[in-house]
Design a protein around this motif. Structure first.
Motif, PDB file in Angstrom:
ATOM      1  N   ILE A  26      24.244 -21.728 -18.257  1.00  0.00           N
ATOM      2  CA  ILE A  26      24.275 -23.016 -17.549  1.00  0.00           C
ATOM      3  C   ILE A  26      23.327 -24.014 -18.211  1.00  0.00           C
ATOM      4  CG2 ILE A  26      22.538 -22.539 -15.749  1.00  0.00           C
ATOM      5  CD1 ILE A  26      25.869 -24.330 -15.161  1.00  0.00           C
ATOM      6  N   ALA A  27      22.217 -23.537 -18.787  1.00  0.00           N
ATOM      7  CA  ALA A  27      21.314 -24.441 -19.512  1.00  0.00           C
ATOM      8  C   ALA A  27      22.027 -25.035 -20.723  1.00  0.00           C
ATOM      9  CB  ALA A  27      20.044 -23.702 -19.936  1.00  0.00           C
ATOM     10  N   TRP A  28      22.776 -24.205 -21.468  1.00  0.00           N
ATOM     11  CA  TRP A  28      23.522 -24.725 -22.621  1.00  0.00           C
ATOM     12  C   TRP A  28      24.625 -25.672 -22.190  1.00  0.00           C
ATOM     13  CZ3 TRP A  28      21.985 -25.548 -27.120  1.00  0.00           C
ATOM     14  CH2 TRP A  28      21.082 -24.690 -27.753  1.00  0.00           C
ATOM     15  N   ALA A  29      25.319 -25.357 -21.106  1.00  0.00           N
ATOM     16  CA  ALA A  29      26.364 -26.255 -20.604  1.00  0.00           C
ATOM     17  C   ALA A  29      25.765 -27.605 -20.212  1.00  0.00           C
ATOM     18  CB  ALA A  29      27.095 -25.617 -19.423  1.00  0.00           C
ATOM     19  N   ILE A  69      26.223 -21.953  -9.774  1.00  0.00           N
ATOM     20  CA  ILE A  69      25.041 -21.856 -10.623  1.00  0.00           C
ATOM     21  C   ILE A  69      24.703 -23.262 -11.101  1.00  0.00           C
ATOM     22  CG2 ILE A  69      24.036 -20.786 -12.674  1.00  0.00           C
ATOM     23  CD1 ILE A  69      26.286 -18.631 -12.434  1.00  0.00           C
ATOM     24  N   ALA A  70      23.462 -23.703 -10.858  1.00  0.00           N
ATOM     25  CA  ALA A  70      23.089 -25.082 -11.181  1.00  0.00           C
ATOM     26  C   ALA A  70      21.723 -25.140 -11.846  1.00  0.00           C
ATOM     27  CB  ALA A  70      23.064 -25.922  -9.897  1.00  0.00           C
ATOM     28  N   THR A  71      21.504 -26.211 -12.603  1.00  0.00           N
ATOM     29  CA  THR A  71      20.210 -26.438 -13.245  1.00  0.00           C
ATOM     30  C   THR A  71      19.895 -27.920 -13.277  1.00  0.00           C
ATOM     31  OG1 THR A  71      18.837 -25.943 -15.175  1.00  0.00           O
ATOM     32  CG2 THR A  71      21.110 -26.566 -15.614  1.00  0.00           C
ATOM     33  N   TRP A  72      18.595 -28.202 -13.292  1.00  0.00           N
ATOM     34  CA  TRP A  72      18.080 -29.557 -13.427  1.00  0.00           C
ATOM     35  C   TRP A  72      16.829 -29.506 -14.284  1.00  0.00           C
ATOM     36  CZ3 TRP A  72      19.133 -27.009  -8.951  1.00  0.00           C
ATOM     37  CH2 TRP A  72      20.171 -27.493  -8.167  1.00  0.00           C
TER      38      TRP A  72
END
Length: 153
Positions: A26-29, A69-72
């Motif tokens: 998810i970090a790469w996306a 799945i999420a990231t900020w």
């Protein structure tokens, strides 16, 4: 993400190493969406390397669970370091499965040593104002991942 049988360990839940793969994915996306896909990082000969990972495994994820799945990006000094917050939620019941935070540093891919952000990293790896405000508003117990809930080191 739908949990597959190959992601399940002998205890019949998602293995902790699988969560790390999901966070990396998810970090790469997210990086690609921000304008820095892996191909651009390779062309710049710069990347973001993990310095420190903190994770709270809150609920077991099981085969066939559907997860969000999420990231900020929650912190960035625009020179060398940035931090990402991650959350994994189970869609069926809305429960948080995992909270994590990873601190990264800029890496020169030719020397293997830390280096300053190239201009494109400065431009694209920024903290959105609404993310900064939401992160600052979190209670300490939720902001301090990697420690028993409510306890600070």
């Amino acid at each position: 993400h739908r949990v597959s049988p190959s992601e399940i360990d002998e205890y019949e839940h998602v293995n902790n190493t699988v969560y790390l793969r999901w966070l990396d994915g998810i970090a790469w996306a997210h990086s690609a969406k921000l304008g820095l896909p892996i191909e651009r990082c390779l062309a710049l000969r710069r990347g973001m390397a993990v310095r420190h990972t903190r994770a709270d495994y809150l609920e077991a994820a099981l085969v066939d669970d559907t997860l969000l799945i999420a990231t900020w990006i929650v912190a960035c000094d625009a020179r060398l370091r940035c931090s990402r917050r991650f959350e994994i939620l189970r869609i069926a019941d809305g429960k948080r499965v995992l909270d994590a935070e990873i601190d990264f540093f800029c890496l020169n891919l030719d020397t293997g040593k830390p280096c300053r952000f190239p201009g494109e990293f400065v431009e694209h790896y920024t903290v959105m104002p609404e993310v900064a405000a939401a992160y600052a508003a979190l209670p300490d117990a939720l902001r301090r991942i990697g420690y028993p809930r409510g306890q600070l080191p």
